[in-house]
Design a protein around this motif. Structure first.
Motif, PDB file in Angstrom:
ATOM      1  N   ILE A   1       0.854  -1.191   0.000  1.00 21.63           N
ATOM      2  CA  ILE A   1       0.000   0.000   0.000  1.00 21.63           C
ATOM      3  C   ILE A   1       0.889   1.241   0.000  1.00 21.63           C
ATOM      4  O   ILE A   1       1.750   1.389   0.884  1.00 21.63           O
ATOM      5  CB  ILE A   1      -0.936   0.008   1.218  1.00 21.63           C
ATOM      6  N   PRO A   2       0.739   2.131  -0.973  1.00 24.92           N
ATOM      7  CA  PRO A   2       1.638   3.284  -1.081  1.00 24.92           C
ATOM      8  C   PRO A   2       1.696   4.102   0.206  1.00 24.92           C
ATOM      9  O   PRO A   2       0.670   4.416   0.815  1.00 24.92           O
ATOM     10  CB  PRO A   2       1.021   4.104  -2.217  1.00 24.92           C
ATOM     11  N   GLY A   3       2.911   4.432   0.612  1.00 26.18           N
ATOM     12  CA  GLY A   3       3.127   5.302   1.756  1.00 26.18           C
ATOM     13  C   GLY A   3       2.929   4.670   3.113  1.00 26.18           C
ATOM     14  O   GLY A   3       3.120   5.332   4.143  1.00 26.18           O
ATOM     15  N   LYS A   4       2.569   3.398   3.157  1.00 25.70           N
ATOM     16  CA  LYS A   4       2.334   2.726   4.433  1.00 25.70           C
ATOM     17  C   LYS A   4       3.649   2.165   4.988  1.00 25.70           C
ATOM     18  O   LYS A   4       4.518   1.711   4.244  1.00 25.70           O
ATOM     19  CB  LYS A   4       1.326   1.588   4.277  1.00 25.70           C
ATOM     20  N   SER A   5       3.771   2.158   6.320  1.00 17.39           N
ATOM     21  CA  SER A   5       4.932   1.579   6.981  1.00 17.39           C
ATOM     22  C   SER A   5       4.652   0.110   7.326  1.00 17.39           C
ATOM     23  O   SER A   5       3.564  -0.219   7.815  1.00 17.39           O
ATOM     24  CB  SER A   5       5.274   2.357   8.246  1.00 17.39           C
ATOM     25  N   TYR A   6       5.640  -0.720   7.068  1.00 20.44           N
ATOM     26  CA  TYR A   6       5.525  -2.161   7.297  1.00 20.44           C
ATOM     27  C   TYR A   6       6.615  -2.631   8.255  1.00 20.44           C
ATOM     28  O   TYR A   6       7.755  -2.163   8.195  1.00 20.44           O
ATOM     29  CB  TYR A   6       5.674  -2.930   5.979  1.00 20.44           C
ATOM     30  N   LYS A   7       6.259  -3.573   9.115  1.00 21.06           N
ATOM     31  CA  LYS A   7       7.240  -4.320   9.892  1.00 21.06           C
ATOM     32  C   LYS A   7       7.574  -5.594   9.124  1.00 21.06           C
ATOM     33  O   LYS A   7       6.727  -6.134   8.411  1.00 21.06           O
ATOM     34  CB  LYS A   7       6.662  -4.700  11.263  1.00 21.06           C
ATOM     35  N   TYR A   8       8.803  -6.082   9.304  1.00 21.92           N
ATOM     36  CA  TYR A   8       9.137  -7.345   8.640  1.00 21.92           C
ATOM     37  C   TYR A   8      10.330  -7.998   9.332  1.00 21.92           C
ATOM     38  O   TYR A   8      11.108  -7.360  10.046  1.00 21.92           O
ATOM     39  CB  TYR A   8       9.460  -7.114   7.163  1.00 21.92           C
ATOM     40  N   HIS A   9      10.454  -9.277   9.123  1.00 21.06           N
ATOM     41  CA  HIS A   9      11.701  -9.978   9.375  1.00 21.06           C
ATOM     42  C   HIS A   9      11.879 -11.029   8.296  1.00 21.06           C
ATOM     43  O   HIS A   9      10.948 -11.363   7.562  1.00 21.06           O
ATOM     44  CB  HIS A   9      11.790 -10.549  10.799  1.00 21.06           C
TER      45      HIS A   9
END
Length: 448
Positions: free
Chosen positions: A104-112
């Motif tokens: 989603i444009p401009g959204k912040s994501y967490k990841y590992h």
């Protein structure tokens, strides 16, 4: 008494290992280590993509990224390949790539990243590219950052965590060198930049220090996009382009002009590719959306340093083309296609030029040289810090607007279709901005 054959063998061994003898190499080769390391991001060819790349020192058959916005609730599998370094020990490691799509444009994501069976990295985060062209991307730009004496690295790490940047542009020369000590220096460097590159896309081009084994460490460790977002890494790392907001960035290899022992065909392929990429970028509908065309390549066309590098000479290969035949030079191509800014490194200093073509200064006007300039503007930013220290300057030239050999890096922000801002940060002066300027253009078109 030491047998002569033993001494001969030892001399040969030390020459093959650059004089480095590690008595623990046997144990290291037998070590089992599945933990993800060297995590770094890169933009894909499409705005909804983000590529996650990492390394495991032992083979891991799974390449998985788990991610999400509020919580980690999605997962994607990717691919892996075994990379064998060309050094004496033939060290091998597994390089993993996962492409996240439909972000989603401009959204912040967490990841590992990692494997549910063999282990996970720490949790990182990133922001997906905002939609369209009506936003103002912010960049940190530098080249020649080493594993040793990485002077600017702590400040860049801090600023990344504080949200200063949307992307990093590393304009060649990594680690000094990625292949040194059987690629251990490259491994250490990629772990050093992880506090930056695991959070914002780390976009690259090759430099001369990546030359070992036909640039194999660079080609295998990074993941730059191809045109349609279906392949990443490999030869795509040598030349590619990407759209970021109102900016079209073209990354290419100056090294093809110098390491011709690896073949001449790539020079032709790259030139034709750049020519076609510029043609498409200059289609009226494309230039209207993304008016700023910015190139990044390692070795400059111009510089005023006190060395004998090509950029101090009139017959610079990147500028004029290959010796004698004078073909595939890029200055005329960039001028004809209205390139706005050319980013370089290689010289361990910072230098800003007046708008220039064929050694002629072509300012917009005497009072406002960077307002509607009549030629591209060149910036050399190769002073991030490495074990080779600074490069000094020779006599001042009329085409040089400002120069400094402080350790530091460049910031760039594209505010809109008409205004582009730059500033140079001195790490030696505790983050002081020692140079700043605006480029203002009402029209972006050929300079002819």
């Amino acid at each position: 008494m030491i047998h002569w054959n033993f001494l001969s063998s030892l001399v040969i061994f030390l020459s093959l290992t650059d004089g480095y003898l590690n008595l623990g190499d046997t144990e290291i080769l037998n070590e089992v280590y599945y933990q993800p390391e060297q995590v770094h991001l890169s933009y894909g060819a499409r705005p909804d993509q983000m590529v996650v790349t990492w390394v495991t020192m032992s083979p891991v058959p799974e390449s998985v990224v788990e991610y999400g916005i509020d919580k980690i609730d999605s997962n994607v599998s990717g691919t892996s390949s075994i990379f064998v370094d060309g050094g004496f020990l033939r060290r091998n490691m597994t390089v993993h790539r996962v492409v996240l799509e439909k972000l989603i444009p401009g959204k912040s994501y967490k990841y590992h990243c990692g494997s549910p069976k063999y282990g996970w990295s720490d949790i990182f985060y990133f922001t997906a590219m905002p939609d369209g062209t009506k936003w103002s991307p912010r960049f940190a730009i530098f080249g020649d950052l080493g594993n040793e004496n990485a002077q600017s690295l702590p400040r860049l790490q801090d600023e990344t965590m504080l949200g200063f940047y949307d992307a990093i542009l590393h304009v060649g020369d990594f680690a000094y060198d990625m292949a040194t000590d059987n690629a251990r220096v490259g491994d250490a460097f990629l772990n050093q930049i992880q506090p930056i590159a695991a959070y914002v896309p780390y976009m690259t081009c090759p430099g001369n220090h990546e030359w070992h084994y036909n640039f194999s460490n660079y080609v295998n460790k990074f993941s730059m996009p191809n045109g349609d977002g279906t392949k990443f890494g490999g030869d795509n790392n040598l030349f590619y382009s990407i759209n970021i907001g109102p900016v079209h960035i073209i990354s290419f290899s100056t090294e093809l002009y110098y390491f011709i022992n690896y073949g001449l065909k790539q020079i032709v392929n790259q030139y034709k590719w750049i020519e076609e990429d510029l043609r498409i970028a200059n289609l009226p509908e494309n230039r209207a959306m993304r008016p700023w065309i910015i190139t990044m390549g390692h070795r400059p066309m111009y510089c005023t340093n006190a060395d004998k590098d090509d950029c101090t000479k009139f017959d610079d290969r990147v500028r004029n083309g290959m010796p004698f035949v004078k073909t595939f030079g890029l200055e005329e191509l960039f001028y004809k296609n209205g390139v706005d800014v050319e980013l370089w490194a290689h010289e361990h200093s910072y230098e800003r030029l007046w708008p220039i073509y064929n050694y002629q200064v072509l300012n917009g006007s005497y009072e406002k040289p960077y307002t509607n300039p009549k030629a591209p503007i060149h910036i050399v930013t190769g002073s991030a810090g490495c074990k080779e220290d600074h490069d000094g300057f020779g006599p001042q030239k009329d085409y040089c607007a400002f120069r400094a050999n402080d350790y530091g890096y460049t910031r760039m922000q594209a505010f809109n279709n008409t205004h582009l801002y730059f500033e140079q940060v001195s790490d030696e002066k505790d983050g002081k901005v020692i140079d700043s300027f605006w480029i203002v253009k009402d029209n972006h078109t050929s300079y002819l």
